[in-house]
Design a protein around this motif. Structure first.
Motif, mmCIF file in Angstrom:
data_model
loop_
_atom_site.group_PDB
_atom_site.id
_atom_site.type_symbol
_atom_site.label_atom_id
_atom_site.label_comp_id
_atom_site.label_asym_id
_atom_site.label_seq_id
_atom_site.Cartn_x
_atom_site.Cartn_y
_atom_site.Cartn_z
ATOM 1 N N GLU A 62 -5.317 3.833 6.224
ATOM 2 C CA GLU A 62 -6.384 4.122 5.410
ATOM 3 C C GLU A 62 -7.163 5.494 5.830
ATOM 4 O OE1 GLU A 62 -10.097 2.450 2.323
ATOM 5 O OE2 GLU A 62 -9.118 0.984 3.993
ATOM 6 N N LYS A 104 -13.990 6.276 -2.671
ATOM 7 C CA LYS A 104 -13.509 4.837 -2.784
ATOM 8 C C LYS A 104 -13.774 4.559 -4.288
ATOM 9 C CE LYS A 104 -13.919 3.384 1.877
ATOM 10 N NZ LYS A 104 -12.721 2.699 2.304
ATOM 11 N N VAL A 150 0.892 -1.289 0.099
ATOM 12 C CA VAL A 150 0.072 -0.103 -0.152
ATOM 13 C C VAL A 150 0.940 1.134 -0.011
ATOM 14 C CG1 VAL A 150 -1.867 -1.081 1.042
ATOM 15 C CG2 VAL A 150 -0.207 0.161 2.510
ATOM 16 N N HIS A 170 -4.871 6.973 -0.503
ATOM 17 C CA HIS A 170 -4.473 5.624 0.020
ATOM 18 C C HIS A 170 -4.667 4.722 -1.062
ATOM 19 C CE1 HIS A 170 -4.860 1.739 1.850
ATOM 20 N NE2 HIS A 170 -3.953 2.281 2.960
ATOM 21 N N THR A 216 -8.580 5.070 -2.032
ATOM 22 C CA THR A 216 -9.243 5.815 -0.792
ATOM 23 C C THR A 216 -8.892 7.154 -0.804
ATOM 24 O OG1 THR A 216 -10.178 3.870 0.237
ATOM 25 C CG2 THR A 216 -10.383 6.078 1.448
ATOM 26 N N GLU A 219 -4.041 0.693 -2.724
ATOM 27 C CA GLU A 219 -3.925 -0.639 -2.555
ATOM 28 C C GLU A 219 -3.256 -1.325 -3.884
ATOM 29 O OE1 GLU A 219 -6.612 -3.170 -0.392
ATOM 30 O OE2 GLU A 219 -6.573 -1.774 1.276
#
Length: 273
Positions: free
Chosen positions: A232, A124, A70, A102, A111, A104
């Motif tokens: 997050e 999101k 991440v 954030h 996010t 992934e």
């Protein structure tokens, strides 16, 4: 084409072979070129004042904290030395890079916590798919060997116009444009991320050029002594990207109307409430 395939294969093998649990922090600076046609209906002195303030607002510094899964990208806090003038905060509002982002890598999701006139949103959604093409070119950025990759992306063309042009209803209709993106990444730092929403390459992106904006890495710190916790963002109204963009567009239309009212009173620009 064969040489480019071999280069990609070599980078992927290197990326896979050295990827492990680690963390780091990268520092970036950004600059944006202002459209030369901006404010062409303005008096020269007013245009110069606004252009100077816009230039200052468009030169920013960012941090990217990352590990093998991440990353977190955000703007560094900047001391306001302009005497607290909030009249041109709309430049940050118009920027595509906002809040705390954030990402992934595995799920290819993000996010983004942003503030819009005192209200926080949690955007999101999925990261944009980028079909990168390796050019075979390389250069040195700091102590790292970086490789060039290019792609294109279709984006909304947003223009905040002043003066009589902003009264043209036709100019308010959203238009799409093809944006050319050039990235320089290094497999020596095996993370599939970079500044803002850029990523998907076998290595950290150290430089990226998008339309009129250049973001350049100025420093990288690997495995700092103090362990980094990447969390997050949580607090805010959860929305999808298209929902937030509609909310943002409504605010842009509101700001245009505010500018028109302020201009009739002899002011320089909008005063967001």
């Amino acid at each position: 084409m064969k040489n480019h395939f071999l280069l990609l294969l070599t980078l992927l093998i290197t990326f896979t072979g050295v990827a492990q649990e680690f963390q780091g922090k990268a520092y970036y600076m950004s600059k944006t070129t202002i459209d030369p046609n901006f404010g062409k209906n303005m008096p020269p002195d007013r245009k110069k004042r606004i252009m100077d303030r816009m230039k200052s607002s468009m030169e920013k510094n960012y941090e990217l904290t990352f590990n093998s899964t991440v990353s977190l990208f955000y703007e560094q806090e900047k001391l306001n030395i302009s005497g607290g003038n909030s009249r041109f905060n709309f430049m940050s509002f118009m920027s595509p890079i906002q809040g705390v982002l954030h990402k992934e890598y595995g799920t290819k999701t993000f996010t983004n916590r942003v503030e819009l006139f005192g209200k926080f949103f949690l955007i999101k959604d999925s990261l944009p798919e980028s079909k990168w093409m390796l050019t075979g070119e390389s250069k040195t950025i700091g102590k790292y060997t970086a490789y060039k990759a290019t792609t294109t992306r279709e984006e909304f063309q947003e223009v905040f116009q002043f003066g009589r042009q902003s009264e043209n209803q036709e100019s308010r209709k959203p238009k799409m444009k093809i944006v050319n993106i050039t990235a320089w990444f290094t497999p020596q730092i095996p993370v599939s991320t970079g500044p803002h929403k850029h990523g998907g390459l076998p290595g950290l992106i150290l430089e990226v050029n998008t339309d009129k904006t250049t973001i350049l890495c100025t420093k990288v710190v690997m495995n700092p002594k103090d362990k980094i916790k990447i969390k997050e963002p949580k607090k805010g109204t959860e929305v999808a990207l298209d929902e937030y963009e509609q909310i943002r567009k409504d605010k842009i239309a509101e700001m245009r109307e505010m500018f028109q009212r302020n201009r009739s009173r002899g002011g320089d620009g909008p005063r967001p409430r």
